[in-house]
Design a protein around this motif. Structure first.
Motif, mmCIF file in Angstrom:
data_model
loop_
_atom_site.group_PDB
_atom_site.id
_atom_site.type_symbol
_atom_site.label_atom_id
_atom_site.label_comp_id
_atom_site.label_asym_id
_atom_site.label_seq_id
_atom_site.Cartn_x
_atom_site.Cartn_y
_atom_site.Cartn_z
ATOM 1 N N GLY A 184 0.780 -1.243 0.000
ATOM 2 C CA GLY A 184 0.000 0.000 0.000
ATOM 3 C C GLY A 184 0.806 1.285 0.000
ATOM 4 O O GLY A 184 0.258 2.361 0.199
ATOM 5 N N LYS A 224 4.021 1.198 -4.654
ATOM 6 C CA LYS A 224 5.009 0.608 -5.581
ATOM 7 C C LYS A 224 4.408 0.426 -6.971
ATOM 8 O O LYS A 224 5.007 0.813 -7.972
ATOM 9 C CB LYS A 224 5.496 -0.753 -5.044
ATOM 10 C CG LYS A 224 6.211 -0.647 -3.725
ATOM 11 C CD LYS A 224 6.678 -1.979 -3.232
ATOM 12 C CE LYS A 224 5.558 -2.928 -2.866
ATOM 13 N NZ LYS A 224 4.731 -2.466 -1.727
ATOM 14 N N THR A 225 3.213 -0.165 -6.996
ATOM 15 C CA THR A 225 2.594 -0.421 -8.294
ATOM 16 C C THR A 225 2.263 0.901 -8.985
ATOM 17 O O THR A 225 2.496 1.066 -10.185
ATOM 18 C CB THR A 225 1.311 -1.254 -8.108
ATOM 19 O OG1 THR A 225 1.627 -2.333 -7.239
ATOM 20 C CG2 THR A 225 0.800 -1.787 -9.415
ATOM 21 N N HIS A 257 -4.750 13.218 -3.660
ATOM 22 C CA HIS A 257 -6.051 12.548 -3.796
ATOM 23 C C HIS A 257 -7.230 13.504 -3.681
ATOM 24 O O HIS A 257 -8.342 13.158 -4.068
ATOM 25 C CB HIS A 257 -6.150 11.395 -2.789
ATOM 26 C CG HIS A 257 -5.270 10.247 -3.185
ATOM 27 N ND1 HIS A 257 -5.613 9.346 -4.158
ATOM 28 C CD2 HIS A 257 -4.019 9.906 -2.792
ATOM 29 C CE1 HIS A 257 -4.639 8.472 -4.323
ATOM 30 N NE2 HIS A 257 -3.645 8.788 -3.504
HETATM 31 N N1 LIG Z 1 2.799 7.572 -2.304
HETATM 32 C C1 LIG Z 1 1.541 7.592 -2.779
HETATM 33 N N2 LIG Z 1 1.040 8.711 -3.362
HETATM 34 C C2 LIG Z 1 -0.217 8.731 -3.828
HETATM 35 N N3 LIG Z 1 -1.057 7.687 -3.764
HETATM 36 C C3 LIG Z 1 -0.626 6.554 -3.202
HETATM 37 C C4 LIG Z 1 0.700 6.443 -2.693
HETATM 38 N N4 LIG Z 1 0.855 5.204 -2.197
HETATM 39 C C5 LIG Z 1 -0.289 4.543 -2.406
HETATM 40 N N5 LIG Z 1 -1.192 5.352 -3.002
HETATM 41 C C6 LIG Z 1 -2.577 5.002 -3.333
HETATM 42 O O1 LIG Z 1 -2.792 3.672 -2.912
HETATM 43 C C7 LIG Z 1 -3.128 2.830 -4.023
HETATM 44 C C8 LIG Z 1 -2.497 1.479 -3.865
HETATM 45 O O2 LIG Z 1 -1.086 1.579 -3.909
HETATM 46 P P1 LIG Z 1 -0.177 0.498 -4.641
HETATM 47 O O3 LIG Z 1 -1.010 -0.631 -5.139
HETATM 48 O O4 LIG Z 1 0.679 1.184 -5.620
HETATM 49 O O5 LIG Z 1 0.690 -0.001 -3.425
HETATM 50 P P2 LIG Z 1 1.765 -1.156 -3.427
HETATM 51 O O6 LIG Z 1 2.924 -0.664 -2.628
HETATM 52 O O7 LIG Z 1 2.034 -1.632 -4.798
HETATM 53 O O8 LIG Z 1 1.007 -2.278 -2.606
HETATM 54 P P3 LIG Z 1 1.187 -3.889 -2.685
HETATM 55 O O9 LIG Z 1 2.573 -4.185 -2.216
HETATM 56 O O10 LIG Z 1 0.131 -4.393 -1.740
HETATM 57 O O11 LIG Z 1 0.937 -4.289 -4.095
HETATM 58 C C9 LIG Z 1 -2.618 3.589 -5.236
HETATM 59 O O12 LIG Z 1 -3.345 3.276 -6.390
HETATM 60 C C10 LIG Z 1 -2.823 5.033 -4.809
HETATM 61 O O13 LIG Z 1 -4.154 5.432 -5.021
#
Ligand SMILES: Nc1ncnc2c1ncn2[C@@H]1O[C@H](COP(=O)(O)OP(=O)(O)OP(=O)(O)O)[C@@H](O)[C@H]1O
Length: 661
Positions: free
Chosen positions: A313, A316-317, A476
């Motif tokens: 969360g 990263k993605t 957001h």
């Molecule tokens: N640093 C950030 N800035 C803005 N929005 C964010 C940020 N981090 C997370 N988000 C919001 O949270 C959502 C989910 O984040 P994301 O899937 O990229 O996290 P992740 O690190 O890839 O999680 P996971 O390891 O569970 O896959 C994003 O689509 C975005 O809306």
């Protein structure tokens, strides 16, 4: 005098020119400002049309005295030049030829015009052969769609006879790098830009080039102006185009200017990761904007692998996708690790190979055209420069664990990792590929993948600090603020700082959840007030923050409990859910199991049992019945427990369980 009569028009055009380059660029990313097909601002256009109406009410005769078409520059940017052309009745704008790659848009503001495209014109004027193509437009409904042509062939403009002058708005978009950069434009597949597919800029050569050009233009014309402009601007903004530009593009297309850099684009979408973004910029983005020759001279290549790791969360993605967008990638393929693992034996490897195909095809095309250019004896650079292709491997740990680390693994992972290694080493053009992996468990990734040359750049993506949380919230809330759906007191710095302080420990995903929860409150209120606009108040955000906070705290505590009970299996609970999903387990059963898991019970019970019994208990709990489901579950279980369940069916049921389908 003619100049005197033309004066008001020029003045009005100057007003229109007040549209700054920045404004033009932002227009290109939206659709509405171009819906009328004009580059001028609405107010300026209104003045302009008033002037034009007054002029056209004049007897047309004075136009005839004009020695040639009159022009006024409306807007000049490093990458585009917008002019007005006033062509006397029956007059013509002398033959002009623009470099191949230039995009020329014409729109009639008054009257009608005809555009002729000529091949191989002599220096002094049109040749004796008929034009390759004649196209016309007139002011009116049809004119909202500008006529688009490419540079390469010479062209001239005539005002249609009939007593009225034609006033045209002509936008010249600079060639997007005459040789290497052309490929970076995302032209519609079937369109061959005028000037031939070889990108030599020689105006199309023989008759064959002409017909291909005409055919291409037909298709090109079919696209909407907005699409065209945003495509061109996207291409112009692509850093690899800028890089290629540095490597010998015309000065008209300057690399400096107010265009948004990739790092700015990232910072606009992602909050709280400034140092991480700076590292990514230094290692991956900025080098891609340098001329290839410079990198060659330094003897360095741009890394082709980036690994983003950190807790769930944190973005990263999101970051991976935004990097691909900021780099103007030609293709972006996002693949989830568990999804890949759920494929049949052999299929995953094929999938990995297919992921690399677009990059390999482009690299091959580049190699071929370089060879052809060298064979032709020219020092010219390759015509079909490789476009950038981005592959995002989400949850890389799902399949790229240390090879041989899982006892009893049938070797699927090992062979996926091997295929991945071979592919990452194999693509010839290092500039045309970027593979971004994301993981919560960097320690599980095969070391061979982590070494320099493969996933060379590692960036830890952590939960944001207070200032970062404020930035994420601002991101957001931006949209609702711009739409006037956020109360003024909620968007001020104080309110955001206060909210960020309340949201201690929240990830980016949690903060996005806060905004969604606040919006749901505003929607509920609006529904009750029958049609009122759902304006989000500061109190909504505060309540949402408390709501999400309670949830995440409970989740974190339960997760910590689970981790404490089973310290060796402190994996992410969300991940278990995803694994079970990949194993084909239905949502309800999955939800119940994950709930128990969070409480630590399910995990402890499972953990106490040995492999085969684990599998049976889990299968019963999750109502897994078919053989296929069971095999997928076995895979998921191996992931869950870290230690594999035995492979062999007889071993799998120590209780002699022959009751499996
Ligand atoms: N640093 C950030 N800035 C803005 N929005 C964010 C940020 N981090 C997370 N988000 C919001 O949270 C959502 C989910 O984040 P994301 O899937 O990229 O996290 P992740 O690190 O890839 O999680 P996971 O390891 O569970 O896959 C994003 O689509 C975005 O809306």
């Amino acid at each position: 005098s003619v100049a005197h009569r033309f004066g008001p028009l020029i003045d009005a055009a100057r007003v229109a020119a007040s549209a700054s380059a920045n404004e033009l660029r932002s227009k290109a990313s939206q659709t509405s400002p171009f819906s009328d097909g004009s580059w001028c601002s609405k107010a300026a256009l209104a003045t302009l049309s008033a002037e034009l109406t007054a002029l056209s009410a004049e007897p047309a005769g004075w136009w005839a005295g004009a020695p040639r078409a009159l022009t006024a520059s409306v807007c000049e940017d490093e990458r585009c030049l917008v002019s007005l052309f006033a062509i006397p009745d029956g007059g013509r704008v002398p033959l002009r030829k623009f470099p191949t790659g230039t995009v020329i848009l014409h729109r009639a503001l008054t009257g009608a015009f005809e555009l002729s495209r000529w091949q191989l014109p002599s220096e002094s004027g049109p040749n004796q052969r008929p034009p390759v193509r004649v196209m016309s437009r007139q002011c009116g409904a049809e004119a909202s769609e500008p006529l688009a042509t490419f540079g390469g062939l010479a062209q001239d403009l005539h005002a249609a006879r009939g007593g009225a002058c034609a006033v045209l708005e002509v936008a010249l978009l600079s060639p997007v790098v005459p040789t290497t950069g052309r490929a970076a434009i995302d032209w519609p597949r079937a369109v061959a830009p005028v000037g031939g597919a070889d990108g030599t800029g020689d105006g199309g050569g023989g008759g064959e080039g002409g017909s291909a050009a005409a055919e291409g233009e037909e298709l090109f014309e079919a696209r909407s102006a907005e699409q065209l402009l945003s495509t061109v601007f996207r291409a112009l903004d692509a850093p690899d185009v800028m890089g290629a530009r540095g490597a010998g593009a015309p000065a008209a297309v300057g690399a400096r200017g107010a265009r948004e850099s990739p790092i700015d684009a990232l910072a606009r979408a992602i909050g709280g990761l400034a140092p991480e973004l700076a590292a990514i910029d230094r290692r991956l983005l900025a080098p891609r904007q340098q001329p290839e020759e410079l990198l060659d001279a330094l003897g360095v290549t741009v890394p082709k692998g980036l690994l983003l790791h950190g807790p769930p969360g944190c973005g990263k993605t999101l970051l991976a996708r935004e990097i691909a967008a900021a780099l103007g990638a030609a293709t972006v393929q996002v693949v989830s690790g568990p999804e890949m693992m759920s494929r049949f034996v052999g299929e995953s490897e094929r999938w990995v190979r297919e992921l690399f195909e677009p990059a390999e095809r482009d690299a091959q095309a580049e190699a071929d055209s370089t060879l052809a250019a060298t064979a032709a004896g020219g020092a010219r650079r390759a015509a079909a420069a490789s476009r950038l292709h981005v592959i995002v491997l989400d949850e890389l740990d799902a399949f790229s664990r240390e090879r041989g680390s899982l006892v009893g693994d049938p070797g699927i992972r090992d062979s996926i990792v091997n295929t991945l290694l071979a592919k990452m080493d194999g693509v010839r053009s290092v500039r045309n590929l970027l593979v971004i992996g994301t993981t919560n468990r960097i320690e599980l990734i095969d070391r061979a993948l982590l070494r320099a040359g493969r996933f060379e750049v590692h960036v830890a993506v952590r939960p944001p600090d207070a200032a970062g949380r404020r930035d994420v919230l601002r991101i957001h809330l931006r949209r609702m603020g711009a739409e006037g759906l956020l109360a003024a007191d909620a968007l001020c710095d104080d309110a955001l700082a206060d909210l960020a302080a309340r949201a201690d420990g929240f990830t980016g995903a949690d903060l996005a959840g806060v905004v969604r929860a606040a919006a749901s409150r505003a929607l509920e209120r609006a529904a009750r007030a029958d049609g009122a606009r759902p304006v989000v108040q500061r109190a909504d955000l505060e309540r949402a923050c408390a709501e999400v906070g309670a949830q995440t705290l409970a989740m974190r505590e339960r997760r910590a409990l689970a981790a404490a009970l089973c310290p060796t299996h402190a994996w992410s609970v969300e991940r278990v859910g995803e694994w079970l999903h990949a194993a084909g387990v239905g949502a309800r059963a999955r939800g119940a199991f994950v709930d128990e898991l969070i409480d630590g019970r399910a995990l402890c019970e499972l953990h106490r049992l040995d492999g085969g019994v684990q599998e049976r208990v889990l299968a019963e709990q999750l109502r897994v019945e078919t053989l296929g489901e069971r095999l997928r579950l076995r895979h998921a279980l191996r992931e869950l427990m870290g230690a594999p369940a035995p492979l062999d069916d007889a071993q799998a049921e120590p209780g002699g369980g022959g009751d499996w389908p």
